[in-house]
Enzyme design. Structure first.
Site, PDB file in Angstrom:
ATOM      1  CB  SER A 261      -0.894   0.009   1.237  1.00 20.96           C
ATOM      2  OG  SER A 261      -0.105   0.299   2.380  1.00 20.96           O
ATOM      3  CE  LYS A 262      -0.354   8.531  -0.308  1.00 24.71           C
ATOM      4  NZ  LYS A 262       0.973   8.903   0.119  1.00 24.71           N
ATOM      5  NE  ARG A 263      -2.454   3.546   5.232  1.00 18.79           N
ATOM      6  CZ  ARG A 263      -3.174   2.452   5.473  1.00 18.79           C
ATOM      7  NH1 ARG A 263      -2.955   1.738   6.545  1.00 18.79           N
ATOM      8  NH2 ARG A 263      -4.122   2.079   4.645  1.00 18.79           N
ATOM      9  N   GLY A 265       5.024   2.472   1.558  1.00 21.30           N
ATOM     10  CA  GLY A 265       6.038   3.326   0.943  1.00 21.30           C
ATOM     11  C   GLY A 265       6.438   4.445   1.886  1.00 21.30           C
ATOM     12  CG  ASP A 266       3.606   7.453   2.778  1.00 20.63           C
ATOM     13  OD1 ASP A 266       4.206   7.691   1.709  1.00 20.63           O
ATOM     14  OD2 ASP A 266       2.397   7.667   2.940  1.00 20.63           O
TER      15      ASP A 266
END
Ligand code: GLU
Length: 510
Positions: A261-263, A265-266
């Site tokens: 998920s995008k999270r 990556g963060d």
């Protein structure tokens, strides 16, 4: 007759294209090119609530950056257009009507509140064969009532009439046959009068049929929709030309636990989008592979191997090799872990393989942030870059490794001074200057021999002399082969740096 291969990448412009979507586009492209087929880009923008301005341009830019070519699409045109679903309303209306006329679908007036009340009343409520006769729809209302409601402007949807207890089999080229019972499928909404647009399912099937799509290659998250799609093909009488289904393995978090998920990556500090994305509403910026310094070829290679392998141990593969060797047989069924470190490794390998003059061109803007590149010849920059490229994963890291080629050391590393700069070092360095002055051919191998012979003849400690030398030229005891550095810098600059070192470096005693 062998069917022409026509594939489509069908993103919804609801935000930046996720890296998993990029992989889907890539596999479609590889397969199309391998078969001499056609790659279609279809914009699935029927969900007006989720439309995000800029997302379509982003998709085009990302695919172009990666070299994923499109044959038919909004920009490219083609004989099956329009390629944007919001421009195909008339077409969908026609097919919705066809399903209604053939009793394969019905009109439903249930309001969100009514549906909510029903859900509260009936445990595990599903709008299907077991409940549809208790709802407000064209199966339970008379023709007149239906016409009146529509005439009065009442909002309605068209629902697909899914017959219960049918075993539906999806033939998937990666997963084999997947069979489910139609009981678990609800009477899906195919069209909404509120915005006069079809839903994903209807538009997707109609377009795949009309655009003569031969293979539907998409992410695993769409596998649950496939049985419904099979039923829709049947309802339209298109079973004979139904595309082959290919559902690609999920991209998993680096630890393998769940979907990437995008999270993630963060949290772990890597991009999950091909290009940087500026969210038009929140203003939030998400990092992209391009801006992080990845080469498009490296991203393509990295993504190609997330869920597919060539059947041998090759890892570095060009787009041409991928096109020629790609196959569904070597796609995995299980999810592919997103090994971000491997992505960096690919970038390193592509930097290593890049001709030095090209790398130098890419390095120039980085160099310009620190000093004027015009003070150096192209040849100088090219050779400097060539000497340090094996130490970096990204072009921007070249500065850290090559800075001393362009600016004299501003500081000298303390720990190296402590270890290598002794009371007698300045005298040795003065001698070294004389030795260097005497060398006619300053090329690496010759200079090295002369200097090492001198060290040996004087009985000096090679490590101490060479590291002190390096300290004056580089500013610390690191970097490429010393005499490769001095060959490139030239005799005058080398000597000037040693002189400067003698003046500035003072022994540090513990
Ligand atoms: N519009 C869908 C998406 O955004 C397409 C799924 C499909 O390829 O059928 O992924």
């Amino acid at each position: 007759m062998k069917q022409d291969v026509r594939v489509r990448f069908a993103p919804s412009p609801t935000g930046p294209l996720h890296i998993g979507g990029v992989r889907t586009a890539l596999y479609n492209y590889l397969f199309a090119r391998q078969c001499g087929g056609t790659m279609i880009l279809r914009i699935e923008d029927t969900d007006s609530n989720r439309f995000v301005p800029g997302a379509e341009d982003y998709i085009n830019e990302a695919l172009a950056w990666l070299g994923i070519g499109i044959d038919e699409g909004v920009r490219e045109g083609g004989e099956y257009g329009p390629y944007k679903q919001s421009e195909r309303r008339d077409i969908y209306r026609h097919y919705v009507r066809q399903l209604l006329d053939n009793d394969k679908a019905y009109i439903a007036f249930d309001t969100p509140q009514e549906l909510e009340a029903k859900r509260a009343e009936v445990k595990n409520f599903q709008y299907d064969a077991s409940t549809r006769m208790t709802m407000r729809n064209s199966l339970t209302l008379s023709h007149d009532q239906v016409d009146k409601l529509i005439g009065a402007g009442e909002k309605y949807v068209v629902r697909f009439k899914v017959e219960p207890n049918r075993e539906i089999t999806v033939h998937d080229l990666i997963r084999g046959d997947v069979t489910i019972n139609s009981r678990i499928i609800d009477d899906k909404v195919l069209y909404k009068s509120a915005d006069d647009l079809p839903t994903y399912h209807l538009a997707n099937i109609v377009d795949d049929h009309l655009m003569k799509v031969s293979h539907v290659i998409r992410g695993e998250e769409w596998l649950p929709s496939a049985p419904l799609h099979v039923l829709l093909y049947e309802a339209f009488g298109w079973t004979d030309t139904m595309p082959q289904f290919v559902h690609l393995p999920l991209l998993l978090k680096p630890d393998g636990k769940g979907k990437l998920s995008k999270r993630d990556g963060d949290r772990l500090g890597f991009p999950v989008f091909p290009l940087e994305w500026h969210d038009p509403t929140s203003g939030e910026i998400s990092s992209g592979y391009r801006e992080a310094g990845y080469l498009p070829q490296a991203v393509v290679n990295f993504l190609a191997l997330l869920g597919w392998n060539p059947g041998d141990d090759r890892e570095i593969m060009s787009m041409e090799e991928l096109i020629s060797d790609f196959s569904f047989e070597h796609c995995s069924k299980s999810g592919a872990k997103f090994d971000f470190e491997k992505g960096k490794w690919f970038n390193h390998e592509y930097i290593m393989a890049m001709p030095d003059d090209l790398l130098a061109q890419q390095f120039r803007p980085v160099l310009a942030q620190h000093t004027s590149p015009d003070n150096f010849s192209n040849d100088y920059i090219t050779r400097a870059v060539g000497l340090v490229k094996n130490r970096v994963n990204f072009v921007k890291e070249l500065w850290e490794q090559a800075a001393f080629f362009f600016v004299r050391p501003q500081t000298f590393a303390e720990k190296d001074i402590r270890k290598r700069w002794k009371e007698d070092t300045p005298a040795q360095m003065r001698e070294l200057i004389d030795v260097l002055r005497g060398i006619k051919d300053f090329s690496s191998a010759t200079a090295e021999k002369v200097v090492l012979d001198w060290i040996a003849s004087r009985g000096y400690h090679t490590g101490n002399v060479m590291n002190a030398f390096r300290l004056t030229v580089v500013g610390e005891c690191k970097g490429p082969h010393m005499f490769d550095i001095t060959e490139l810098m030239g005799k005058d600059e080398t000597i000037a740096r040693i002189e400067r070192g003698i003046e500035l470096i003072k022994p540090l005693n513990d």
